[in-house]
Design a protein around this motif. Structure first.
Motif, PDB file in Angstrom:
ATOM      1  N   SER A 194     -60.691  25.912  42.521  1.00 24.15           N
ATOM      2  CA  SER A 194     -60.192  25.349  43.761  1.00 24.15           C
ATOM      3  C   SER A 194     -60.740  23.934  43.961  1.00 24.15           C
ATOM      4  O   SER A 194     -61.954  23.717  43.829  1.00 24.15           O
ATOM      5  N   HIS A 195     -59.833  23.002  44.251  1.00 25.55           N
ATOM      6  CA  HIS A 195     -60.216  21.620  44.554  1.00 25.55           C
ATOM      7  C   HIS A 195     -61.115  21.010  43.478  1.00 25.55           C
ATOM      8  O   HIS A 195     -62.106  20.337  43.769  1.00 25.55           O
ATOM      9  N   GLY A 196     -60.776  21.273  42.221  1.00 26.38           N
ATOM     10  CA  GLY A 196     -61.516  20.672  41.121  1.00 26.38           C
ATOM     11  C   GLY A 196     -62.805  21.371  40.761  1.00 26.38           C
ATOM     12  O   GLY A 196     -63.505  20.935  39.853  1.00 26.38           O
ATOM     13  N   LEU A 197     -63.141  22.452  41.463  1.00 26.56           N
ATOM     14  CA  LEU A 197     -64.356  23.203  41.164  1.00 26.56           C
ATOM     15  C   LEU A 197     -63.988  24.605  40.690  1.00 26.56           C
ATOM     16  O   LEU A 197     -63.147  25.275  41.299  1.00 26.56           O
ATOM     17  N   ALA A 198     -64.634  25.019  39.599  1.00 28.26           N
ATOM     18  CA  ALA A 198     -64.438  26.376  39.101  1.00 28.26           C
ATOM     19  C   ALA A 198     -65.658  27.213  39.482  1.00 28.26           C
ATOM     20  O   ALA A 198     -66.795  26.739  39.416  1.00 28.26           O
ATOM     21  N   THR A 199     -65.418  28.443  39.897  1.00 30.78           N
ATOM     22  CA  THR A 199     -66.497  29.382  40.180  1.00 30.78           C
ATOM     23  C   THR A 199     -66.648  30.309  38.990  1.00 30.78           C
ATOM     24  O   THR A 199     -65.696  30.989  38.597  1.00 30.78           O
ATOM     25  N   VAL A 200     -67.855  30.294  38.417  1.00 29.21           N
ATOM     26  CA  VAL A 200     -68.132  31.102  37.221  1.00 29.21           C
ATOM     27  C   VAL A 200     -69.183  32.146  37.575  1.00 29.21           C
ATOM     28  O   VAL A 200     -70.267  31.802  38.072  1.00 29.21           O
ATOM     29  N   GLU A 201     -68.851  33.401  37.335  1.00 26.83           N
ATOM     30  CA  GLU A 201     -69.802  34.485  37.616  1.00 26.83           C
ATOM     31  C   GLU A 201     -70.728  34.658  36.417  1.00 26.83           C
ATOM     32  O   GLU A 201     -70.288  34.875  35.281  1.00 26.83           O
ATOM     33  N   VAL A 202     -72.031  34.549  36.685  1.00 24.45           N
ATOM     34  CA  VAL A 202     -73.055  34.706  35.651  1.00 24.45           C
ATOM     35  C   VAL A 202     -74.129  35.644  36.188  1.00 24.45           C
ATOM     36  O   VAL A 202     -74.867  35.280  37.114  1.00 24.45           O
ATOM     37  N   ALA A 203     -74.195  36.842  35.660  1.00 30.59           N
ATOM     38  CA  ALA A 203     -75.247  37.808  36.023  1.00 30.59           C
ATOM     39  C   ALA A 203     -75.392  37.966  37.535  1.00 30.59           C
ATOM     40  O   ALA A 203     -76.510  38.009  38.058  1.00 30.59           O
ATOM     41  N   GLY A 204     -74.279  38.031  38.228  1.00 28.61           N
ATOM     42  CA  GLY A 204     -74.307  38.225  39.676  1.00 28.61           C
ATOM     43  C   GLY A 204     -74.362  36.937  40.473  1.00 28.61           C
ATOM     44  O   GLY A 204     -74.206  36.970  41.702  1.00 28.61           O
ATOM     45  N   TRP A 205     -74.586  35.812  39.836  1.00 27.11           N
ATOM     46  CA  TRP A 205     -74.584  34.516  40.525  1.00 27.11           C
ATOM     47  C   TRP A 205     -73.199  33.889  40.415  1.00 27.11           C
ATOM     48  O   TRP A 205     -72.563  33.947  39.372  1.00 27.11           O
ATOM     49  N   ALA A 206     -72.753  33.258  41.476  1.00 20.59           N
ATOM     50  CA  ALA A 206     -71.483  32.524  41.477  1.00 20.59           C
ATOM     51  C   ALA A 206     -71.809  31.036  41.331  1.00 20.59           C
ATOM     52  O   ALA A 206     -72.249  30.389  42.290  1.00 20.59           O
ATOM     53  N   LEU A 207     -71.623  30.496  40.140  1.00 21.25           N
ATOM     54  CA  LEU A 207     -71.941  29.103  39.864  1.00 21.25           C
ATOM     55  C   LEU A 207     -70.707  28.239  40.026  1.00 21.25           C
ATOM     56  O   LEU A 207     -69.609  28.619  39.606  1.00 21.25           O
ATOM     57  N   GLU A 208     -70.896  27.067  40.622  1.00 19.14           N
ATOM     58  CA  GLU A 208     -69.799  26.121  40.775  1.00 19.14           C
ATOM     59  C   GLU A 208     -69.959  25.015  39.735  1.00 19.14           C
ATOM     60  O   GLU A 208     -71.019  24.396  39.628  1.00 19.14           O
ATOM     61  N   VAL A 209     -68.887  24.793  38.967  1.00 24.58           N
ATOM     62  CA  VAL A 209     -68.924  23.767  37.932  1.00 24.58           C
ATOM     63  C   VAL A 209     -67.703  22.861  38.072  1.00 24.58           C
ATOM     64  O   VAL A 209     -66.600  23.325  38.356  1.00 24.58           O
ATOM     65  N   ALA A 210     -67.921  21.579  37.883  1.00 21.40           N
ATOM     66  CA  ALA A 210     -66.847  20.592  38.029  1.00 21.40           C
ATOM     67  C   ALA A 210     -66.177  20.354  36.680  1.00 21.40           C
ATOM     68  O   ALA A 210     -66.237  19.260  36.107  1.00 21.40           O
ATOM     69  N   VAL A 211     -65.545  21.409  36.156  1.00 18.55           N
ATOM     70  CA  VAL A 211     -64.868  21.354  34.861  1.00 18.55           C
ATOM     71  C   VAL A 211     -63.538  22.077  35.006  1.00 18.55           C
ATOM     72  O   VAL A 211     -63.482  23.152  35.608  1.00 18.55           O
ATOM     73  N   PRO A 212     -62.446  21.508  34.457  1.00 18.77           N
ATOM     74  CA  PRO A 212     -61.150  22.203  34.521  1.00 18.77           C
ATOM     75  C   PRO A 212     -61.193  23.499  33.708  1.00 18.77           C
ATOM     76  O   PRO A 212     -61.404  23.467  32.501  1.00 18.77           O
ATOM     77  N   LEU A 213     -61.028  24.627  34.378  1.00 15.38           N
ATOM     78  CA  LEU A 213     -61.080  25.925  33.718  1.00 15.38           C
ATOM     79  C   LEU A 213     -59.928  26.796  34.210  1.00 15.38           C
ATOM     80  O   LEU A 213     -59.253  26.453  35.180  1.00 15.38           O
ATOM     81  N   THR A 214     -59.758  27.938  33.552  1.00 15.95           N
ATOM     82  CA  THR A 214     -58.688  28.863  33.898  1.00 15.95           C
ATOM     83  C   THR A 214     -59.290  30.190  34.340  1.00 15.95           C
ATOM     84  O   THR A 214     -60.153  30.739  33.636  1.00 15.95           O
ATOM     85  N   PRO A 215     -58.891  30.713  35.500  1.00 12.55           N
ATOM     86  CA  PRO A 215     -59.431  31.998  35.949  1.00 12.55           C
ATOM     87  C   PRO A 215     -59.269  33.077  34.882  1.00 12.55           C
ATOM     88  O   PRO A 215     -58.236  33.172  34.224  1.00 12.55           O
ATOM     89  N   GLY A 216     -60.341  33.867  34.706  1.00 14.84           N
ATOM     90  CA  GLY A 216     -60.308  34.969  33.756  1.00 14.84           C
ATOM     91  C   GLY A 216     -60.906  34.652  32.402  1.00 14.84           C
ATOM     92  O   GLY A 216     -61.232  35.578  31.646  1.00 14.84           O
ATOM     93  N   GLU A 217     -61.070  33.381  32.060  1.00 17.73           N
ATOM     94  CA  GLU A 217     -61.587  33.093  30.720  1.00 17.73           C
ATOM     95  C   GLU A 217     -63.100  33.229  30.660  1.00 17.73           C
ATOM     96  O   GLU A 217     -63.814  33.106  31.657  1.00 17.73           O
ATOM     97  N   CYS A 218     -63.585  33.493  29.446  1.00 17.71           N
ATOM     98  CA  CYS A 218     -65.013  33.614  29.178  1.00 17.71           C
ATOM     99  C   CYS A 218     -65.553  32.266  28.725  1.00 17.71           C
ATOM    100  O   CYS A 218     -64.944  31.604  27.883  1.00 17.71           O
ATOM    101  N   VAL A 219     -66.693  31.863  29.288  1.00 11.57           N
ATOM    102  CA  VAL A 219     -67.267  30.557  28.953  1.00 11.57           C
ATOM    103  C   VAL A 219     -68.783  30.670  28.802  1.00 11.57           C
ATOM    104  O   VAL A 219     -69.402  31.630  29.258  1.00 11.57           O
ATOM    105  N   LEU A 220     -69.358  29.662  28.152  1.00 10.55           N
ATOM    106  CA  LEU A 220     -70.803  29.495  28.105  1.00 10.55           C
ATOM    107  C   LEU A 220     -71.161  28.295  28.974  1.00 10.55           C
ATOM    108  O   LEU A 220     -70.617  27.200  28.792  1.00 10.55           O
ATOM    109  N   VAL A 221     -72.070  28.514  29.913  1.00 13.77           N
ATOM    110  CA  VAL A 221     -72.546  27.455  30.794  1.00 13.77           C
ATOM    111  C   VAL A 221     -73.840  26.911  30.198  1.00 13.77           C
ATOM    112  O   VAL A 221     -74.843  27.629  30.114  1.00 13.77           O
TER     113      VAL A 221
END
Length: 363
Positions: free
Chosen positions: A252-279
């Motif tokens: 949303s608005h250029g920020l992706a929310t990535v769930e990591v071990a119960g934490w919701a991290l906000e990252v300013a990278v274009p991403l697609t909901p549902g994909e797996c990533v390494l932060v």
């Protein structure tokens, strides 16, 4: 635009049936200073020997200026257009001046030209005052300067360096790196420089190749290799200690929310909901605060609570590991460590901006 000066095509090298180098395609551009980095046993020296025509591939071919080396018929003729310097200086038992002149005399260069090049080379490497000294009386740093001068007076088209600073103390190494960088930049000599030291690669190379397990995994400008590694192997080698596996929840608005071990991290990278990533987070991107501190002065969108489990001295800083349900590694100055009253077991907040992480897409 001219083609590469050196190229490997479908190259493999095996020793006793074990694959030690696999390079389907690898190119060196004219004027490039390429630092090849990787852990011990990665295949760096094997790659250098291939490019220097000191060893042939088990499969594939090596091209020099667009022609397969075998087509020259005489490897020596091509090797004479190159010069190599190794970790050990390999000097003869004579004077510094005689050692610098050795390669030129073997090539039967006119005596006046030999003298001119030798004097110029010794001056450039800062060893003119050692001209009459016997090589066995030299320090390690002085001996390596002689070795470099001996190679550079040949005016090579390709200059190959295999861990030339590995045996030096830090002040000697830093001084020689600065001098060599100035020489290579001025003369624009195509250079391949092998090292396991990331700082040497940053200091000398205008391109960096990362080798791991006999493969070249990434070739790019130094700042991109160190800030934007292509995969987890490269990330760990270039010093990214915090690598967190997560799933993209929303964008949303250029920020992706990535769930990591119960934490919701906000990252300013274009991403697609549902994909797996390494932060991926470098230690210097993470700021520590005592637990309960009001972070009104911090612009960090990500704030993870945790506990310091250990700290290790690293010069003027501490390398601090924090358990936040996932392990996070931060760098803290000794002054900040003391001012914040931190200690092993202390409860802290690890904070970082949304722009700090580098994201690697999981396969």
């Amino acid at each position: 635009m001219s083609g590469p000066i050196l190229c490997l095509e479908r190259v493999k090298v095996t020793y006793d049936g074990i694959l030690v180098l696999n390079a389907p395609s690898f190119e060196i551009q004219e004027g490039q200073i390429l630092a090849v980095i990787g852990p011990n046993g990665a295949g760096k020296s094997t790659l250098l020997r291939l490019l220097g025509l000191l060893e042939g591939p088990t499969e594939g071919r090596v091209l020099f200026r667009g022609q397969a080396v075998q087509s020259y018929g005489n490897l020596l003729a091509v090797r004479r257009r190159m010069a190599s310097v190794f970790q050990e200086p390999l000097l003869t038992d004579g004077t510094v001046e005689a050692n610098v002149a050795l390669g030129l005399r073997l090539r039967r260069i006119d005596s006046a030209e030999v003298n001119r090049r030798v004097q110029e080379g010794m001056t450039t490497l800062g060893i003119g005052h050692l001209a009459t000294r016997r090589t066995r009386t030299l320090s390690g740093g002085e001996a390596q300067r002689v070795s470099l001068a001996r190679a550079l007076v040949l005016d090579p088209e390709v200059f190959l360096l295999d861990e030339p600073f590995a045996a030096m103390d830090p002040p000697t190494r830093e001084g020689l790196l600065v001098d060599l960088k100035a020489i290579l930049d001025k003369r624009r000599i195509t250079t391949i420089f092998v090292t396991h030291d990331r700082n040497e690669a940053l200091a000398l190379g205008n391109q960096v190749a990362v080798m791991i397990g006999g493969r070249v995994l990434q070739v790019d400008a130094p700042e991109r290799v160190f800030a934007e590694p292509i995969n987890e192997e490269v990330a760990r080698f270039v010093g990214i200690e915090t690598i967190l596996r997560g799933h993209v929840q929303s964008v949303s608005h250029g920020l992706a929310t990535v769930e990591v071990a119960g934490w919701a991290l906000e990252v300013a990278v274009p991403l697609t909901p549902g994909e797996c990533v390494l932060v991926c987070l470098r230690p210097e991107e993470i700021t520590l605060f005592p637990r309960g501190a009001i972070l009104t002065t911090s612009s960090a969108r990500n704030q993870l609570c945790g506990r310091v489990i250990r700290h290790l001295p690293a010069g003027s800083t501490y390398r601090v590991t924090i358990d936040c349900g996932v392990l996070i590694v931060a760098t803290v100055t000794r002054q900040s460590w003391e001012q914040l009253g931190l200690h092993d077991g202390a409860e802290v907040v690890a904070a970082f901006k949304a722009t700090a992480p580098h994201i690697i897409h999981c396969a």
